[in-house]
Design a protein around this motif. Structure first.
Motif, PDB file in Angstrom:
ATOM      1  N   HIS A  56       0.867  -1.178   0.000  1.00  0.00           N
ATOM      2  CA  HIS A  56       0.000   0.000   0.000  1.00  0.00           C
ATOM      3  C   HIS A  56       0.904   1.228   0.000  1.00  0.00           C
ATOM      4  N   GLN A  57       0.784   2.051  -1.020  1.00  0.00           N
ATOM      5  CA  GLN A  57       1.706   3.172  -1.173  1.00  0.00           C
ATOM      6  C   GLN A  57       1.590   4.204  -0.055  1.00  0.00           C
ATOM      7  N   THR A  58       0.378   4.451   0.441  1.00  0.00           N
ATOM      8  CA  THR A  58       0.174   5.458   1.480  1.00  0.00           C
ATOM      9  C   THR A  58      -0.517   4.816   2.677  1.00  0.00           C
ATOM     10  N   ALA A  59       0.260   4.489   3.691  1.00  0.00           N
ATOM     11  CA  ALA A  59      -0.267   3.779   4.860  1.00  0.00           C
ATOM     12  C   ALA A  59      -1.371   4.567   5.562  1.00  0.00           C
ATOM     13  N   VAL A 104      -0.982  -5.353   8.364  1.00  0.00           N
ATOM     14  CA  VAL A 104      -0.209  -4.345   7.646  1.00  0.00           C
ATOM     15  C   VAL A 104       0.779  -3.709   8.608  1.00  0.00           C
ATOM     16  N   VAL A 105       1.952  -3.385   8.081  1.00  0.00           N
ATOM     17  CA  VAL A 105       3.064  -2.860   8.878  1.00  0.00           C
ATOM     18  C   VAL A 105       3.530  -1.559   8.251  1.00  0.00           C
ATOM     19  N   ARG A 106       3.733  -0.527   9.090  1.00  0.00           N
ATOM     20  CA  ARG A 106       4.284   0.736   8.593  1.00  0.00           C
ATOM     21  C   ARG A 106       5.339   1.253   9.563  1.00  0.00           C
ATOM     22  N   LEU A 130       1.438  -1.755  13.595  1.00  0.00           N
ATOM     23  CA  LEU A 130       0.689  -2.844  12.977  1.00  0.00           C
ATOM     24  C   LEU A 130      -0.794  -2.520  12.978  1.00  0.00           C
ATOM     25  N   ALA A 131      -1.499  -3.091  12.003  1.00  0.00           N
ATOM     26  CA  ALA A 131      -2.951  -2.970  11.957  1.00  0.00           C
ATOM     27  C   ALA A 131      -3.515  -4.168  11.206  1.00  0.00           C
ATOM     28  N   ASP A 132      -4.779  -4.468  11.457  1.00  0.00           N
ATOM     29  CA  ASP A 132      -5.484  -5.527  10.751  1.00  0.00           C
ATOM     30  C   ASP A 132      -6.214  -4.887   9.572  1.00  0.00           C
ATOM     31  N   HIS A 133      -6.016  -5.438   8.377  1.00  0.00           N
ATOM     32  CA  HIS A 133      -6.674  -4.902   7.185  1.00  0.00           C
ATOM     33  C   HIS A 133      -7.019  -6.037   6.236  1.00  0.00           C
ATOM     34  N   ASP A 134      -8.296  -6.303   6.079  1.00  0.00           N
ATOM     35  CA  ASP A 134      -8.781  -7.332   5.147  1.00  0.00           C
ATOM     36  C   ASP A 134      -8.119  -8.689   5.354  1.00  0.00           C
ATOM     37  N   PRO A 162       4.414   7.901   8.741  1.00  0.00           N
ATOM     38  CA  PRO A 162       3.054   7.348   8.669  1.00  0.00           C
ATOM     39  C   PRO A 162       2.381   7.512   7.311  1.00  0.00           C
ATOM     40  N   ASP A 163       2.851   8.445   6.492  1.00  0.00           N
ATOM     41  CA  ASP A 163       2.280   8.613   5.157  1.00  0.00           C
ATOM     42  C   ASP A 163       3.021   7.798   4.106  1.00  0.00           C
TER      43      ASP A 163
END
Length: 72
Positions: free
Chosen positions: A4-7, A37-39, A29-33, A44-45
């Motif tokens: 994902h280009q822009t977290a 996901v890790v940023r 970390l976050a849950d996505h679909d 953050p952007d």
């Protein structure tokens, strides 16, 4: 793995480790679909990478087991 280009554009709630200092730079970390996901918390952007939950859990286990070799 997904990219994902822009977290910050993802509709998720980002989480840092509870043991991290609020002023330190850490991964978030976050849950996505159904993926984790890790940023980079200091960017953050910037991009985020999505991984299967099992792969994310295997990473710290491999570090603890000494299975990863540091890059010189």
């Amino acid at each position: 793995m997904s990219y994902h280009q822009t977290a910050s554009a993802l509709p998720v709630m980002w989480t840092k480790a509870s043991a991290s200092n609020p002023n330190d730079n850490r991964v978030e970390l976050a849950d996505h679909d159904g993926t984790v996901v890790v940023r980079d918390s200091k960017n953050p952007d910037g991009p985020a990478h999505g991984h299967r939950p099992g792969a994310v859990g295997a990473f710290p286990a491999a570090i603890t087991a000494g299975q990863l070799v540091p890059v010189a």
